[in-house]
Motif scaffolding. Structure first.
Motif, mmCIF file in Angstrom:
data_model
loop_
_atom_site.group_PDB
_atom_site.id
_atom_site.type_symbol
_atom_site.label_atom_id
_atom_site.label_comp_id
_atom_site.label_asym_id
_atom_site.label_seq_id
_atom_site.Cartn_x
_atom_site.Cartn_y
_atom_site.Cartn_z
ATOM 1 N N ALA A 10 13.028 -1.584 -8.080
ATOM 2 C CA ALA A 10 13.507 -2.387 -9.333
ATOM 3 C C ALA A 10 13.680 -4.249 -8.725
ATOM 4 C CB ALA A 10 14.751 -1.914 -10.120
ATOM 5 N N MET A 11 14.094 -4.225 -7.981
ATOM 6 C CA MET A 11 14.588 -5.437 -8.111
ATOM 7 C C MET A 11 13.097 -6.069 -7.374
ATOM 8 S SD MET A 11 17.742 -5.997 -5.160
ATOM 9 C CE MET A 11 17.338 -5.432 -3.881
ATOM 10 N N GLY A 12 12.034 -5.976 -6.544
ATOM 11 C CA GLY A 12 11.314 -6.252 -6.256
ATOM 12 C C GLY A 12 10.659 -6.375 -7.666
ATOM 13 N N TYR A 13 10.402 -5.574 -9.067
ATOM 14 C CA TYR A 13 9.866 -6.034 -10.101
ATOM 15 C C TYR A 13 10.759 -7.380 -11.197
ATOM 16 C CZ TYR A 13 7.576 -4.334 -14.698
ATOM 17 O OH TYR A 13 6.574 -4.608 -15.363
ATOM 18 N N ILE A 21 0.682 1.773 -9.336
ATOM 19 C CA ILE A 21 -0.585 1.620 -7.890
ATOM 20 C C ILE A 21 0.427 1.461 -7.023
ATOM 21 C CG2 ILE A 21 -1.988 0.021 -7.617
ATOM 22 C CD1 ILE A 21 -2.346 -0.777 -10.548
ATOM 23 N N PHE A 22 0.596 0.777 -6.806
ATOM 24 C CA PHE A 22 1.950 -0.024 -5.431
ATOM 25 C C PHE A 22 3.052 1.212 -4.985
ATOM 26 C CE2 PHE A 22 0.538 -3.499 -8.344
ATOM 27 C CZ PHE A 22 -0.526 -3.959 -7.591
ATOM 28 N N PHE A 23 3.843 1.659 -5.601
ATOM 29 C CA PHE A 23 4.564 3.236 -5.058
ATOM 30 C C PHE A 23 3.572 3.724 -4.891
ATOM 31 C CE2 PHE A 23 7.519 6.362 -6.492
ATOM 32 C CZ PHE A 23 8.515 5.839 -5.798
ATOM 33 N N GLY A 24 3.138 4.501 -5.648
ATOM 34 C CA GLY A 24 1.949 5.219 -4.888
ATOM 35 C C GLY A 24 1.004 5.040 -3.339
ATOM 36 N N THR A 25 0.470 3.749 -3.794
ATOM 37 C CA THR A 25 0.467 3.033 -2.225
ATOM 38 C C THR A 25 0.784 3.318 -1.124
ATOM 39 O OG1 THR A 25 -1.293 1.850 -3.964
ATOM 40 C CG2 THR A 25 -1.007 0.844 -0.676
ATOM 41 N N GLY A 26 2.531 2.983 -1.383
ATOM 42 C CA GLY A 26 3.495 3.081 -0.490
ATOM 43 C C GLY A 26 3.704 4.020 0.065
ATOM 44 N N ALA A 27 3.651 4.989 -0.889
ATOM 45 C CA ALA A 27 3.663 6.665 -1.144
ATOM 46 C C ALA A 27 2.795 6.935 0.348
ATOM 47 C CB ALA A 27 4.126 7.310 -1.486
ATOM 48 N N TYR A 28 1.552 6.838 -0.220
ATOM 49 C CA TYR A 28 0.588 7.426 0.626
ATOM 50 C C TYR A 28 0.470 7.136 1.574
ATOM 51 C CZ TYR A 28 -0.692 10.737 -3.170
ATOM 52 O OH TYR A 28 -1.133 12.072 -3.631
ATOM 53 N N GLY A 29 0.611 5.268 1.698
ATOM 54 C CA GLY A 29 0.160 4.770 2.559
ATOM 55 C C GLY A 29 1.643 5.467 3.984
ATOM 56 N N VAL A 30 2.418 5.978 3.925
ATOM 57 C CA VAL A 30 3.548 6.212 4.290
ATOM 58 C C VAL A 30 2.565 7.869 4.315
ATOM 59 C CG1 VAL A 30 5.522 7.942 4.861
ATOM 60 C CG2 VAL A 30 5.073 5.192 4.749
ATOM 61 N N ALA A 54 -0.960 -2.929 3.043
ATOM 62 C CA ALA A 54 -1.561 -1.295 1.857
ATOM 63 C C ALA A 54 -1.381 -2.112 0.901
ATOM 64 C CB ALA A 54 -1.874 -0.124 2.195
ATOM 65 N N SER A 55 -0.264 -1.776 0.235
ATOM 66 C CA SER A 55 0.261 -2.259 -1.131
ATOM 67 C C SER A 55 -0.342 -4.245 -1.143
ATOM 68 C CB SER A 55 2.535 -2.281 -1.065
ATOM 69 O OG SER A 55 2.347 -1.016 -0.561
ATOM 70 N N ILE A 56 0.204 -4.579 -0.343
ATOM 71 C CA ILE A 56 0.836 -6.186 -0.092
ATOM 72 C C ILE A 56 -1.354 -5.997 -0.981
ATOM 73 C CG2 ILE A 56 0.518 -8.443 1.248
ATOM 74 C CD1 ILE A 56 2.683 -7.425 2.383
ATOM 75 N N VAL A 57 -2.037 -5.515 0.394
ATOM 76 C CA VAL A 57 -3.527 -6.079 -0.188
ATOM 77 C C VAL A 57 -3.630 -5.966 -1.358
ATOM 78 C CG1 VAL A 57 -5.524 -5.462 1.021
ATOM 79 C CG2 VAL A 57 -3.981 -5.838 2.619
ATOM 80 N N LEU A 58 -3.165 -4.253 -1.761
ATOM 81 C CA LEU A 58 -4.251 -4.226 -3.439
ATOM 82 C C LEU A 58 -3.011 -5.107 -4.250
ATOM 83 C CD1 LEU A 58 -6.294 -1.857 -3.407
ATOM 84 C CD2 LEU A 58 -3.846 -0.435 -4.642
ATOM 85 N N ALA A 59 -2.297 -5.384 -3.870
ATOM 86 C CA ALA A 59 -1.649 -6.564 -5.135
ATOM 87 C C ALA A 59 -2.063 -7.869 -5.107
ATOM 88 C CB ALA A 59 0.000 -6.618 -4.740
ATOM 89 N N GLY A 102 4.412 -5.993 -5.849
ATOM 90 C CA GLY A 102 4.360 -5.210 -5.032
ATOM 91 C C GLY A 102 4.679 -4.288 -4.090
ATOM 92 N N LEU A 103 4.279 -5.232 -2.987
ATOM 93 C CA LEU A 103 5.483 -5.441 -1.938
ATOM 94 C C LEU A 103 6.323 -3.932 -1.546
ATOM 95 C CD1 LEU A 103 6.278 -8.424 1.256
ATOM 96 C CD2 LEU A 103 7.372 -5.739 1.148
ATOM 97 N N PHE A 104 7.139 -4.835 -2.787
ATOM 98 C CA PHE A 104 8.682 -4.086 -2.826
ATOM 99 C C PHE A 104 8.729 -2.408 -3.279
ATOM 100 C CE2 PHE A 104 10.295 -8.175 -1.899
ATOM 101 C CZ PHE A 104 11.390 -7.879 -0.224
ATOM 102 N N ALA A 105 7.439 -2.664 -4.378
ATOM 103 C CA ALA A 105 7.122 -1.679 -5.384
ATOM 104 C C ALA A 105 6.858 -0.559 -3.886
ATOM 105 C CB ALA A 105 5.643 -1.202 -6.196
ATOM 106 N N GLY A 106 5.994 -1.190 -3.233
ATOM 107 C CA GLY A 106 5.425 -0.291 -2.276
ATOM 108 C C GLY A 106 6.315 0.528 -0.949
ATOM 109 N N LEU A 107 7.066 -0.751 -0.998
ATOM 110 C CA LEU A 107 8.219 -0.431 -0.033
ATOM 111 C C LEU A 107 9.130 0.590 0.176
ATOM 112 C CD1 LEU A 107 9.794 -0.379 2.686
ATOM 113 C CD2 LEU A 107 11.370 -2.159 1.549
ATOM 114 N N SER A 108 9.476 0.617 -1.483
ATOM 115 C CA SER A 108 9.860 2.082 -2.757
ATOM 116 C C SER A 108 9.384 3.127 -2.092
ATOM 117 C CB SER A 108 10.385 1.261 -3.502
ATOM 118 O OG SER A 108 11.428 2.221 -4.466
ATOM 119 N N GLY A 109 7.790 3.127 -2.524
ATOM 120 C CA GLY A 109 7.237 4.476 -3.082
ATOM 121 C C GLY A 109 7.316 4.998 -1.267
#
Ligand SMILES: Nc1ncnc2c1ncn2[C@@H]1O[C@H](COP(=O)(O)OP(=O)(O)OP(=O)(O)O)[C@@H](O)[C@H]1O
Ligand SMILES: [Mg+2]
Lengths: 340, 246
Positions: A65-68, A84-93, A114-119, A240-247
């Protein structure tokens, strides 16, 4: 240098004047935050398991939320593609652990990168576009990624997803198992604090001030010599970064990732959190997460159509205060000050 | 070499030729007035110089360098700044923050995410100097949206000034300003013209005649005539356009 130094008059000019109007906070905020942090730390062991698990979820989603908020609240970009980035973070892990046998830290780093690159890549296209088109293109990106995550089930496991065994957390001097809920609790708390500190820092920095200028008047900001596109892209990447971390943390908590991480819920929820809590405040969106998660947890249990209440709630809140709950509290405080 | 020069600058909107083969030049230190009836193409001319619009034809050069067609932020970085006919400020930012944003754009790292925005003392000093120069120093903490219209027009100039331009384009700074505040505005324009060359679009003839070193008259996108204030006020054609004198 056309501007001469004239130190004398300046002192009178600046008397009783705070350089930057504090939109984020007032003097008590650091103490309130510290108090909240201490409470969260102390009650960890005493929470009933169900509630503790809910608090973990809330802490992880607060990062999202804070990232958004950086995107919607600070640069006025309403993206419908954050899943997209939430999912990417999840699948990254998930993929890093199941295919590469990565340890937890490496898996997290892979997820975030991965989230940063995609963002960056999606942002290059989306951020160029103005408001309505931006919303549409991010919605299109969302659909593409969601459909891909469903259809590429050889990689993603589709709807069923992929389960992982979460490796133990190596701290150098000791190893901790995230299967212990209390470890999980402090693990999430650690990332929440780090994210909060980073984002408050960003918001108070020159970069944050430029973000605010763009939100207030992006056209005029261009005429000040700022490459607005580039700054909006930075905001997009941060979100995107924080969405990815969260995911990533969410997947670790659930010990699996599925196409559901890419679903529309995760694109709409950030908007809801930020709007009801208060845009451009960082704390507001966290309050938004708390409200929504409590609703989901307590109300959805006895009424599946709880989203109707949520919808009404959002409308009421935005009717009363377009700047959300935190905006409302601030404006009340301002009024009290003026009177007294 | 001229500070600013346009050669055959032209802008078509469909069939309408809003700016038509305009050759125009500004010298260092000059305050140049532009007058012309409504729809003459004055604002469009500014839009062409500052990159808001791309010219259909012709060239804009600054210190001999061709800058035609560059995007606004790059033209700003070259040293041209502008104000807007319709007030174009940052409503929910304070006076200080608005000016600070412009000053910061010339910092070494305007995007620095690691320091506190208030930590760069040279930027805050310069910000205060500009506020003081235009007489807004006592209102630095006020939200722009809460200022009087006259003060907003002054802020408009302060924001344009914050990037330390070598050329400042002012689009009707007195538009809608009350008679009481007009004198303030005139003195602000005077002060500003000491630090940068100025092009001033202005409807009020008295003000242009008083302030300008040189005046260009535009009508239907074309240059009608050009000259010193006394030449312009004596010009029959100008009198026809502005006073309806035959
Ligand atoms: N973006 C645009 N698209 C189409 N036509 C335009 C555009 N901008 C200006 N025009 C037209 O070009 C002509 C010149 O307009 P401009 O705004 O430059 O005049 P002006 O001299 O600034 O007038 P005023 O004194 O009223 O400000 C007008 O006929 C206007 O309608
Ligand atoms: Mg005009």
């Amino acid at each position: 240098m056309p501007f001469k130094d004239s130190g004398q008059g300046l002192r009178t000019a600046s008397s009783g004047f705070r350089e930057f109007k504090s939109r984020m906070s007032n003097k008590q905020t650091p103490f309130v935050m510290l108090a909240v942090a201490v409470v969260v730390i102390l009650i960890g062991p005493f929470l009933p398991p169900g509630l503790r698990s809910l608090v973990i979820e809330i802490m992880i989603l607060c990062i999202f939320a804070m990232g958004y908020d950086i995107l919607l609240g600070f640069t006025d970009q309403c993206s419908l593609g954050q899943s997209i980035f939430f999912g990417t973070g999840a699948y990254g892990v998930v993929l890093a652990i199941s295919y590469l046998n990565a340890n937890l830290w490496l898996a997290l780093i892979i997820a975030v990168i991965a989230s940063i690159v995609l963002a960056f890549l999606t942002g290059l296209i989306a951020v160029r576009l103005s408001e309505a088109y931006f919303v549409i293109i991010t919605a299109i990106f969302f659909s593409i990624f969601y459909l891909l995550s469903l259809s590429m089930s050889w990689l993603t496991g589709g709807d069923d997803g992929i389960s992982i065994t979460v490796p133990s957390l190596s701290l150098g001097f000791t190893e901790l198992s995230l299967y212990n809920p209390l470890v999980n609790y402090y693990f999430a708390f650690f990332f929440l604090i780090i994210s909060y500190l980073i984002l408050t820092r960003v918001v108070g920095s020159p970069l944050g001030k430029v973000f605010i200028s763009i939100r207030e008047n992006s056209e005029r900001t261009k005429f000040l010599g700022y490459n607005v596109f580039r700054y909006k892209l930075i905001a997009f990447i941060l979100a995107g970064l924080f969405a990815g971390l969260s995911g990533a943390l969410y997947a670790i908590r659930l010990r699996y990732g599925s196409a559901d991480f890419f679903s529309f819920d995760w694109s709409v929820l950030p908007i809801v959190w930020v709007l009801i809590g208060g845009t451009g405040t960082l704390i507001g969106p966290c309050i938004g997460v708390v409200i929504m998660s409590l609703f989901q947890y307590y109300v959805s249990a006895w009424w599946a159509q709880y989203l109707i209440i949520v919808g009404v709630l959002i409308i009421v809140i935005l009717r009363v205060s377009p700047k959300g709950i935190v905006g409302y509290i601030r404006s009340r405080k301002g009024k009290v000050k003026e009177k007294g | 070499m001229k500070l600013l020069e346009t050669a055959g600058l032209t802008k078509n909107f469909g069939g309408l030729v809003a700016v038509d083969e305009v050759n125009f030049a500004v010298e260092k230190g000059e305050l140049k007035g532009i007058i012309g009836p409504n729809g003459a193409g004055k604002t469009t001319f500014f839009n062409l110089i500052t990159g808001s619009l791309k010219p259909t034809r012709g060239k804009v050069s600054l210190n001999g360098e061709d800058i035609s067609g560059l995007p606004p932020h790059l033209i700003s970085r070259k040293g041209i700044s502008r104000t807007f006919q319709i007030t174009n400020i940052f409503p929910e930012m304070t006076v200080y923050e608005s000016v600070w944003a412009g000053v910061n754009s010339r910092a070494k790292q305007p995007w620095n995410p690691f320091i506190h925005a208030g930590a760069a003392t040279d930027i805050s000093r310069k910000t205060k100097e500009i506020c003081q120069m235009v007489g807004l120093d006592s209102k630095m903490g006020e939200l722009s949206t809460n200022l009087s219209h006259g003060d907003q027009r002054v802020l408009e100039i302060a924001i344009a000034l914050s990037t330390e331009p070598i050329l400042l384009l002012l689009d009707e700074p007195t538009q809608g300003v009350s008679p009481k505040e007009i004198d303030t505005m005139i003195s602000v324009v005077r002060k500003v013209s000491e630090v940068a060359a100025v092009v001033l679009i202005e409807h009020n003839m008295d003000i242009v005649l008083e302030l300008s070193d040189n005046i260009t008259v535009l009508e239907n996108g074309r240059t009608v005539t050009e000259g010193s204030p006394s030449e312009i006020s004596a010009n029959r054609e100008v009198q026809k356009i502005f006073l309806g004198i035959e």
